[in-house]
Every structure is written in C-alpha cells, then in structure tokens.
Design a protein around this motif. Structure first.
Motif, PDB file in Angstrom:
ATOM      1  N   ASP A 258       0.960  -1.062   0.091  1.00  0.00           N
ATOM      2  CA  ASP A 258      -0.163  -0.058  -0.012  1.00  0.00           C
ATOM      3  C   ASP A 258       0.731   1.260  -0.104  1.00  0.00           C
ATOM      4  OD1 ASP A 258      -2.579  -1.282  -0.056  1.00  0.00           O
ATOM      5  OD2 ASP A 258      -2.828  -1.190   2.207  1.00  0.00           O
ATOM      6  N   LEU A 259       2.095   1.370   0.755  1.00  0.00           N
ATOM      7  CA  LEU A 259       2.689   2.547   0.837  1.00  0.00           C
ATOM      8  C   LEU A 259       3.232   2.789  -0.555  1.00  0.00           C
ATOM      9  CD1 LEU A 259       4.398   4.299   2.881  1.00  0.00           C
ATOM     10  CD2 LEU A 259       6.435   2.855   2.710  1.00  0.00           C
ATOM     11  N   ILE A 260       4.042   1.833  -1.166  1.00  0.00           N
ATOM     12  CA  ILE A 260       4.437   2.323  -2.439  1.00  0.00           C
ATOM     13  C   ILE A 260       3.510   2.514  -3.726  1.00  0.00           C
ATOM     14  CG2 ILE A 260       6.739   1.031  -1.942  1.00  0.00           C
ATOM     15  CD1 ILE A 260       5.685  -0.990  -4.119  1.00  0.00           C
ATOM     16  N   ALA A 261       2.567   1.935  -3.516  1.00  0.00           N
ATOM     17  CA  ALA A 261       1.345   2.003  -4.681  1.00  0.00           C
ATOM     18  C   ALA A 261       0.695   3.281  -4.285  1.00  0.00           C
ATOM     19  CB  ALA A 261       0.157   0.977  -4.479  1.00  0.00           C
ATOM     20  N   TRP A 262       0.527   3.968  -3.118  1.00  0.00           N
ATOM     21  CA  TRP A 262      -0.079   5.130  -2.914  1.00  0.00           C
ATOM     22  C   TRP A 262       0.802   6.227  -3.193  1.00  0.00           C
ATOM     23  CZ3 TRP A 262      -5.086   7.038  -1.105  1.00  0.00           C
ATOM     24  CH2 TRP A 262      -5.883   5.886  -1.012  1.00  0.00           C
ATOM     25  N   ASN A 263       2.063   5.984  -3.274  1.00  0.00           N
ATOM     26  CA  ASN A 263       3.166   7.122  -3.314  1.00  0.00           C
ATOM     27  C   ASN A 263       3.917   6.869  -4.459  1.00  0.00           C
ATOM     28  OD1 ASN A 263       2.702   8.496  -0.722  1.00  0.00           O
ATOM     29  ND2 ASN A 263       2.728   6.298   0.176  1.00  0.00           N
ATOM     30  N   PHE A 264       3.533   6.260  -5.482  1.00  0.00           N
ATOM     31  CA  PHE A 264       4.314   5.709  -6.553  1.00  0.00           C
ATOM     32  C   PHE A 264       5.041   7.093  -7.337  1.00  0.00           C
ATOM     33  CE2 PHE A 264       5.148   2.244  -9.597  1.00  0.00           C
ATOM     34  CZ  PHE A 264       5.806   2.787 -10.635  1.00  0.00           C
ATOM     35  N   ALA A 265       4.156   8.263  -7.587  1.00  0.00           N
ATOM     36  CA  ALA A 265       4.631   9.190  -8.102  1.00  0.00           C
ATOM     37  C   ALA A 265       5.483  10.137  -7.198  1.00  0.00           C
ATOM     38  CB  ALA A 265       3.515  10.267  -8.450  1.00  0.00           C
ATOM     39  N   LYS A 266       5.566   9.716  -6.140  1.00  0.00           N
ATOM     40  CA  LYS A 266       6.419  10.597  -5.200  1.00  0.00           C
ATOM     41  C   LYS A 266       7.997   9.998  -5.127  1.00  0.00           C
ATOM     42  CE  LYS A 266       2.647  12.236  -2.447  1.00  0.00           C
ATOM     43  NZ  LYS A 266       1.963  12.431  -0.793  1.00  0.00           N
ATOM     44  N   LEU A 267       7.759   8.664  -5.344  1.00  0.00           N
ATOM     45  CA  LEU A 267       9.284   7.911  -4.768  1.00  0.00           C
ATOM     46  C   LEU A 267       9.866   7.643  -6.187  1.00  0.00           C
ATOM     47  CD1 LEU A 267       7.582   5.340  -2.335  1.00  0.00           C
ATOM     48  CD2 LEU A 267       9.062   7.374  -1.709  1.00  0.00           C
ATOM     49  N   PRO A 268      11.080   7.431  -5.972  1.00  0.00           N
ATOM     50  CA  PRO A 268      11.975   7.108  -7.433  1.00  0.00           C
ATOM     51  C   PRO A 268      11.777   5.758  -7.787  1.00  0.00           C
ATOM     52  CG  PRO A 268      13.455   6.871  -5.411  1.00  0.00           C
ATOM     53  CD  PRO A 268      12.202   7.575  -4.794  1.00  0.00           C
ATOM     54  N   VAL A 269      11.565   5.385  -9.012  1.00  0.00           N
ATOM     55  CA  VAL A 269      11.168   4.014  -9.721  1.00  0.00           C
ATOM     56  C   VAL A 269      12.555   3.096  -9.181  1.00  0.00           C
ATOM     57  CG1 VAL A 269      10.917   2.824 -11.620  1.00  0.00           C
ATOM     58  CG2 VAL A 269      10.110   5.036 -11.325  1.00  0.00           C
ATOM     59  N   GLY A 270      12.021   1.993  -8.504  1.00  0.00           N
ATOM     60  CA  GLY A 270      13.098   1.147  -8.185  1.00  0.00           C
ATOM     61  C   GLY A 270      13.085   1.040  -6.774  1.00  0.00           C
ATOM     62  N   VAL A 271      12.331   1.800  -6.084  1.00  0.00           N
ATOM     63  CA  VAL A 271      12.622   2.171  -4.551  1.00  0.00           C
ATOM     64  C   VAL A 271      12.032   0.822  -3.987  1.00  0.00           C
ATOM     65  CG1 VAL A 271      10.361   2.933  -4.061  1.00  0.00           C
ATOM     66  CG2 VAL A 271      12.109   3.666  -2.534  1.00  0.00           C
ATOM     67  N   VAL A 272      12.490   0.320  -2.809  1.00  0.00           N
ATOM     68  CA  VAL A 272      12.043  -0.833  -2.061  1.00  0.00           C
ATOM     69  C   VAL A 272      11.656  -0.318  -0.615  1.00  0.00           C
ATOM     70  CG1 VAL A 272      14.278  -1.564  -1.182  1.00  0.00           C
ATOM     71  CG2 VAL A 272      12.561  -3.293  -1.395  1.00  0.00           C
ATOM     72  N   CYS A 273      10.632  -0.948  -0.119  1.00  0.00           N
ATOM     73  CA  CYS A 273      10.012  -0.633   1.327  1.00  0.00           C
ATOM     74  C   CYS A 273      10.295  -2.160   2.094  1.00  0.00           C
ATOM     75  CB  CYS A 273       8.721  -0.166   1.339  1.00  0.00           C
ATOM     76  SG  CYS A 273       7.971  -0.021   2.945  1.00  0.00           S
ATOM     77  N   VAL A 274      10.984  -2.245   3.063  1.00  0.00           N
ATOM     78  CA  VAL A 274      11.065  -3.399   3.754  1.00  0.00           C
ATOM     79  C   VAL A 274      10.361  -3.220   5.074  1.00  0.00           C
ATOM     80  CG1 VAL A 274      12.665  -5.060   4.657  1.00  0.00           C
ATOM     81  CG2 VAL A 274      13.057  -3.642   2.425  1.00  0.00           C
ATOM     82  N   ALA A 275       9.882  -4.143   5.643  1.00  0.00           N
ATOM     83  CA  ALA A 275       9.200  -4.259   6.863  1.00  0.00           C
ATOM     84  C   ALA A 275       9.485  -5.348   7.969  1.00  0.00           C
ATOM     85  CB  ALA A 275       7.725  -4.094   6.948  1.00  0.00           C
ATOM     86  N   ASP A 276       9.990  -5.137   9.059  1.00  0.00           N
ATOM     87  CA  ASP A 276       9.776  -6.221  10.050  1.00  0.00           C
ATOM     88  C   ASP A 276       8.699  -7.058  10.349  1.00  0.00           C
ATOM     89  OD1 ASP A 276      12.752  -5.938  10.181  1.00  0.00           O
ATOM     90  OD2 ASP A 276      12.671  -5.169  12.353  1.00  0.00           O
ATOM     91  N   MET A 277       7.468  -6.209  10.315  1.00  0.00           N
ATOM     92  CA  MET A 277       6.049  -6.749  10.745  1.00  0.00           C
ATOM     93  C   MET A 277       5.086  -6.011   9.678  1.00  0.00           C
ATOM     94  SD  MET A 277       6.040  -7.060  14.918  1.00  0.00           S
ATOM     95  CE  MET A 277       4.212  -7.911  14.881  1.00  0.00           C
ATOM     96  N   GLN A 278       4.107  -6.735   9.280  1.00  0.00           N
ATOM     97  CA  GLN A 278       2.930  -6.049   8.704  1.00  0.00           C
ATOM     98  C   GLN A 278       1.708  -6.712   9.339  1.00  0.00           C
ATOM     99  OE1 GLN A 278       3.710  -5.536   4.038  1.00  0.00           O
ATOM    100  NE2 GLN A 278       3.413  -7.654   4.512  1.00  0.00           N
ATOM    101  N   PHE A 279       0.619  -5.612   9.321  1.00  0.00           N
ATOM    102  CA  PHE A 279      -0.512  -6.076  10.077  1.00  0.00           C
ATOM    103  C   PHE A 279      -1.649  -5.974   8.997  1.00  0.00           C
ATOM    104  CE2 PHE A 279       0.394  -1.767  11.365  1.00  0.00           C
ATOM    105  CZ  PHE A 279      -0.782  -1.189  10.754  1.00  0.00           C
ATOM    106  N   LYS A 280      -1.307  -5.489   7.845  1.00  0.00           N
ATOM    107  CA  LYS A 280      -2.145  -5.630   6.739  1.00  0.00           C
ATOM    108  C   LYS A 280      -1.871  -6.283   5.591  1.00  0.00           C
ATOM    109  CE  LYS A 280      -5.464  -1.868   8.400  1.00  0.00           C
ATOM    110  NZ  LYS A 280      -6.042  -0.730   7.932  1.00  0.00           N
ATOM    111  N   GLY A 281      -1.041  -7.248   5.769  1.00  0.00           N
ATOM    112  CA  GLY A 281      -0.140  -7.863   4.442  1.00  0.00           C
ATOM    113  C   GLY A 281      -1.295  -8.138   3.344  1.00  0.00           C
TER     114      GLY A 281
END
Length: 371
Positions: free
Chosen positions: A128-151
């Motif tokens: 959700d984070l990268i999808a909602w902010n695709f236009a703001k973030l550099p293409v190729g960015v990765v978001c890594v989480a230790d825990m997810q509660f809405k995977g």
C-alpha cells in the motif's frame, strides 16, 4: 508534488553511463525542487522515541546523496487507504533497527533496483505504501518491513506477517501491456535463483525452492512465500508494484528457509534477510532487462526448471458448463500467462482460475484454445 526519478533500462556500457548521468541530473533537479519547502528529517530515532509514532520510515540509499533525497520525499508520503494521515516519522538512522541496511547495501550490485530503501519496524502494508506514493518515490525504490498487520495477497486476502519474514515491495515500469501479467513469473524466477546463488556463495546446502503457479513459493511441499503484482496505467507507461513475502526464520506452523538448512546440516550458518534481498535485486535486474528486451520466452526454460507442474494431471470444469471431472495434463504457460494443458481428447486448453477457490488447482476452468 514531487516527481519520480525515472531511470532508463540498462543495456550497453554507453547506456549505463547515460543512465548514471541521467540519475544524477534528476537527483539534482529533485533536490532543488524540494529545497525550498521540505523539512529536514531527524538524523536518528530510537525505539523509545518512535514509540508514539504511527509509522516510522527510515531512509537508506546506496550513497549519502540518494539517502538524503529519499528522506526528503518520504516526509510527504501517505500510508494508504483507511490509514492515519500525517502520522509518519522519517529518519536517516534508527537505533536498534532489526534490518542491517549497511550489510544489504554492501551486497547490492544492482544499478536500478533496491538502491533506495525505506525500512520500517511495523507497517500496515509495504504494498500500500509504495502504491499510494508511486509518483513521489524514485522508480526502483524498495520498502522493507519487520512486521506487517495488513499484508496483502491475491483476491484481496489480508493477513498479519510476524518477525522472521522477509517482507518487501518495490516499484518498476514497463510500456508493453502484454508483458504486465507475466511480471510475477519474472519475480518468481529471480527469488528461486537468488536463493540458490546465495547458498552456493555461502557454501550452504542448496535450497530447492519451487514455484507453484501462479505466484506461490514452496519448499519440500510446504509454502514458504508468495508474490503479488499490481499495476496502474498512466500515459505510455504501466506502473508496477511488486510485493514479496518469504519465510526465512519462522519454523512454525510449517517450515522456513533456515529450518530446511538446519535439517540438512545442524551446524550450517543461516541465511540473512539482508543477503537474500540484495541477491534478489542483483538477479532480478538482469532478468528484468532480458524480459523487457526479448520477452518472457527467453526466460521460460528457467521458469520451468523451478516450477512444480510439468506433466501434472488436474481435474477441471468446462467453461460455461455445469459438469466437471475432465482431466487434463499441464504442459506449460500460454503466451498470456495462463496454464496450457492437453486434454484426454488431445485438444489444447487454456486453464483459468474460477476466482472462488483458495487453491487455484481446486478451481480450474478450461477454455478450448483456437488452432
């Protein structure tokens, strides 16, 4: 609104040099654009300091400049639908971080993917984070989480992902709509081959992670991971968000990568999430370039070497008919990414999921392929 840093696909030495120059120019432009209005992210956060924040994002880059630029744009991200607005703390370091970013960046060889990383101890969904902010973030960015509660999974399945899993989402782009459905298969190959290469590099027993169509990863008959690809369209380009979940350390309730290593050799060192992620991007960047330039046909042999289904006989239902019980034998994939099978009548069929079954192979519908 901040614009994304777009990097061209690498191909030759000249193209690589051009891509580097382009990335630097884009980064400089982005810095100038943001300098007048951005607020400087704090240099570091500790576990206690971040305890009151809804979501903590720590920005990392292959270089100090890339890290600073990512932190700048990350300060304006939204968490996604139904998430609190504005409750995001962005930092450049994080005391007690569970992910060794320095080790990851040291092992990373990719030039386009994974060079920008947002790490978080806990988030609703990296996808959700990268999808909602695709236009703001550099293409190729990765978001890594230790825990997810809405995977997120297919058919909008949602689950909680505990520590011990490698959970990440990253962005990419392509122009050919016909290739979009096949992206998940490129990611599957990249994961399985990256794990094998990492095991060989570390002198460990090779883990035979297999692909269960369309997007699950299995080890010794048990699921250890899954892949989700979503896309959106803007003029002349498809924006792709890819999420991966891989069980590295949780031996229960089924198994995990390191449990399999320990079974093979009780004194064996374990795999680390940082190395797996770096090896994945190193492999994916190469396969993605082949995929864009030559199509999935150039990767099919590698895919079939890792999947579970060649020669598998399955019971299917005929499309638009209520009767069931026809038996077909899976041969491979169709050009559009569905299963290609031969029936007992020696006719060719394309197999589709029925959209209702949790396991694709308990709800396959066959459609006759035109000669």
């Amino acid at each position: 609104m901040p614009f994304p840093v777009r990097l061209p696909p690498p191909s030759t030495t000249a193209a690589a040099a051009a891509a580097t120059v382009g990335a630097v120019l884009a980064a400089v432009a982005l810095r100038r654009y943001l300098s007048a209005s951005r607020h400087q992210p704090p240099a570091g956060l500790s576990m206690s300091a971040a305890a009151g924040a809804a979501t903590t994002l720590v920005a990392y880059g292959k270089s100090a400049q890339e890290q600073e630029l990512l932190a700048s744009v990350a300060s304006s991200v939204a968490l996604g639908e139904d998430e609190p607005v504005g409750e995001v703390a962005v930092a450049l370091t994080y005391e007690g971080a569970g992910f060794d970013a320095a080790a990851y960046m040291s092992a990373l060889r990719a030039r386009r993917f994974g060079r920008w990383m947002l790490w978080t101890p806990r988030i609703g969904s990296t996808q959700d984070l990268i999808a909602w902010n695709f236009a703001k973030l550099p293409v190729g960015v990765v978001c890594v989480a230790d825990m997810q509660f809405k995977g997120r999974g297919r058919s909008k399945n949602v689950w909680e992902s505990p520590p011990g899993c490698l959970m990440f989402s990253f962005t990419s782009q392509m122009q050919d709509a016909r290739k979009v459905p096949l992206m998940q298969y490129v990611v599957c190959i990249s994961i399985t081959e990256a794990i094998k290469e990492l095991c060989r590099a570390k002198g460990l027993p090779e883990l035979d992670v297999r692909i269960k169509w369309p997007n699950d990863l299995y080890l010794k008959g048990l699921k250890v991971g899954g892949i989700l690809c979503t896309s959106s369209y803007e003029p002349k380009v498809y924006n792709i968000c890819t999420g991966v979940g891989l069980n590295v350390d949780n031996a229960k309730p089924t198994t995990c990568l390191n449990a399999a290593l320990q079974e093979a050799n009780p004194t064996s060192p374990i795999l680390k999430r940082e190395d797996i992620l770096a090896y994945f991007f190193n492999k994916f960047e190469n396969l993605f370039e082949i995929f864009l330039n030559q199509g999935f046909q150039a990767l099919e042999e590698q895919y079939y070497n890792s999947w579970l289904h060649s020669g598998q006989r399955v019971v299917v239902q005929d499309a638009h008919e209520s009767k069931s019980g026809s038996v077909v034998t899976i041969q491979g994939l169709t050009p559009t990414g569905y299963l290609y099978a031969i029936g007992e009548d020696n006719k060719s069929y394309q197999l589709h999921p029925d959209g209702n079954s949790f396991d694709f192979f308990t709800g396959l519908v066959r459609r006759k392929m035109e000669a």
